[in-house]
Design a protein around this motif. Structure first.
Motif: not given
Ligand code: SAH
Length: 462
Positions: A228-234
């Motif tokens: 979830e974190l990566v999907s937001q940051l990326s």
């Protein structure tokens, strides 16, 4: 002068840590948050025999060079020291500091210095120049998760995601992370108990490529809800590398020993001049790439290479100067104490297809003298020589044994890049007493709003 005395003082200079310095009846007082030209009412906090520290109570007459700080935390934050001084005055102050050290410590006379000093190289925009920042995470007094910078000389965090020296995208990244951490009830590290997950967030930015790197420094081996974190940051424009580094030690060292990729590449790319660099979370890279390029171009100009020269680049780090010089020299030898930096230097040479640069791990003051002696043995007494020697030492400057070998090798030119003009002046004195003439000196402002100044000098053989 005694503790708690309240006195009026005119600030005449700035100390090495950025405090204003003024004298009261010959007794120097260091006063934080004042600048040259201020007349201030101050309260003595500590009175030593020959000097004291005082606290600013009131500015009675503001210096004509005083400006409104751009950042509201400028006084408390440990990052900037002279944001309240106009940029022109900062440059003037830095140039004067270099001249003063050359005169006092180097023993050069004032007129001579004036005649060889070239104008300081400043920045067009002295803000948003840093390509790297490490933001500590913690808990505020009200129990909120915060991030920002340490207050001067402490580990208490000033909540601020909008540092004026960094890229504005940092704020977007940090706010996203803060929101995420709160939403998922994740923990942040507490230095006192050694508990909690998130210690720091490292953000790096490629000024010429607009590539962004985010590295989470964590007290653990995984971040919950990574997907979830990566999907937001990326989704942020330019995001290229997301990693984490585990650091479970009770230490002031920020990064762990290794890192793991959680999204994208393990590195970002940037350029200094035409040379390309791959920058990973743990690699060293100059933090102000705009001024670094100007500084190294100046060093290259002073080296005045025609293509046939043998050049040494001592204290070469990741080889930035070496690779700059290699494009115009026959052969460049780089020497650096940190093995990882030399690995990076070799890798950087390879990705730029530069094959006339060779790198050695070791202390400059050991590698060069050893080479000099070995060469004589292997060449029946003939002396090792070099055309140009460049040095870029840390603040303590060069060991005398190294300077001796340099003078023995009789290079036509020595180019000295320095981040401390006091040790620079000491070393120039030695070189000028041993066969060299100081030809040119130029200060470069790598760190606007701070008291630091870089200097590059050209010496030639008499
Ligand atoms: N020009 C370099 C940066 C130089 S900073 C670059 O472009 O990357 C000073 C460097 O000197 C650092 O990399 C530090 O690790 C190295 N160093 C410190 N002491 C040293 C020594 N005694 N011998 C060689 N290198 C040293």
């Amino acid at each position: 002068m005694q503790k708690n005395d309240i006195v009026k003082v005119k600030i005449e200079d700035i100390g090495v840590n950025g405090e204003g310095i003024g004298k009261v009846e010959g007794y120097p007082l260091f006063v934080k948050d004042t600048i040259i030209g201020d007349v201030a009412e101050v309260k003595v906090m500590k009175a030593k025999k020959n000097y004291g520290y005082a606290k600013l109570m009131k500015i009675l007459e503001a210096s004509k060079d005083r400006v409104q700080a751009r950042c509201e935390f400028a006084r408390n934050c440990g990052g900037c020291q002279i944001q309240e001084m106009s940029y022109e005055k900062q440059l003037e102050f830095k140039e004067k500091k270099v001249k003063g050290n050359l005169e006092r410590i180097g023993g050069f006379d004032r007129e001579f210095i004036e005649s060889i000093m070239e104008p300081i190289v400043g920045m067009e925009n002295p803000f948003a120049y840093r390509n790297k920042a490490q933001f500590p995470f913690g808990i505020s007094k009200d129990g909120e998760i915060i991030t920002g910078f340490y207050a001067g000389r402490t580990h208490s965090i000033i909540a601020n995601t909008d540092c004026a020296l960094g890229k504005s995208v940092n704020q977007e990244i940090l706010e996203l992370i803060l929101k995420f951490w709160k939403e998922f009830h994740l923990s942040v590290y507490d230095e006192n108990t050694g508990k909690g997950l998130l210690r720091h967030v490292l953000i790096r930015y490629g000024f010429k490529t607009d590539e962004i790197m985010v590295c989470f420094v964590i007290n653990g081996v995984k971040i919950p809800h990574t997907k979830e974190l990566v999907s937001q940051l990326s989704q942020l424009k330019g995001m290229t590398s997301i990693t984490f580094s585990t650091n479970q030690k009770n230490t002031n060292v920020i990064m762990g020993d290794s890192y793991q990729v959680i999204w994208g590449q393990s590195y970002i790319t940037d350029f200094i001049g035409d040379i390309k660099y791959q920058i990973s979370p743990l690699s060293f890279f100059q933090v102000n790439p705009i001024q670094t390029e100007k500084l190294y171009r100046q060093a290259l100009e002073y080296a005045d290479l025609k293509g046939s020269e043998i050049v040494w680049d001592l204290y070469c780090g990741i080889g930035t100067i070496s690779l700059f010089l290699a494009q115009r020299a026959k052969r460049v030898y780089g020497v650096e104490i940190i093995p990882q930096a030399i690995e990076d230097a070799r890798e950087n040479a390879k990705i730029n297809q530069i094959d006339n640069a060779e790198f050695y791990v070791g202390k400059a003051e050991e590698v060069l003298p050893a080479y000099y002696e070995r060469y004589a043995k292997e060449h029946s007494g003939e002396k090792a020589t070099a055309d140009v020697i460049v040095v870029d030492p840390p603040r303590k400057g060069c060991e005398e044994s190294l300077l001796r070998t340099i003078t023995e090798m009789e290079p036509k030119r020595v180019v000295y890049v320095s981040c401390d003009s006091a040790t620079l002046a000491r070393d120039l004195k030695y070189l000028c007493e041993n066969g060299y003439r100081l030809e040119k000196v130029r200060a470069v402002d790598q760190f606007p709003m701070t008291v630091h100044v870089e200097t590059v000098c050209l010496l030639s053989r008499k």
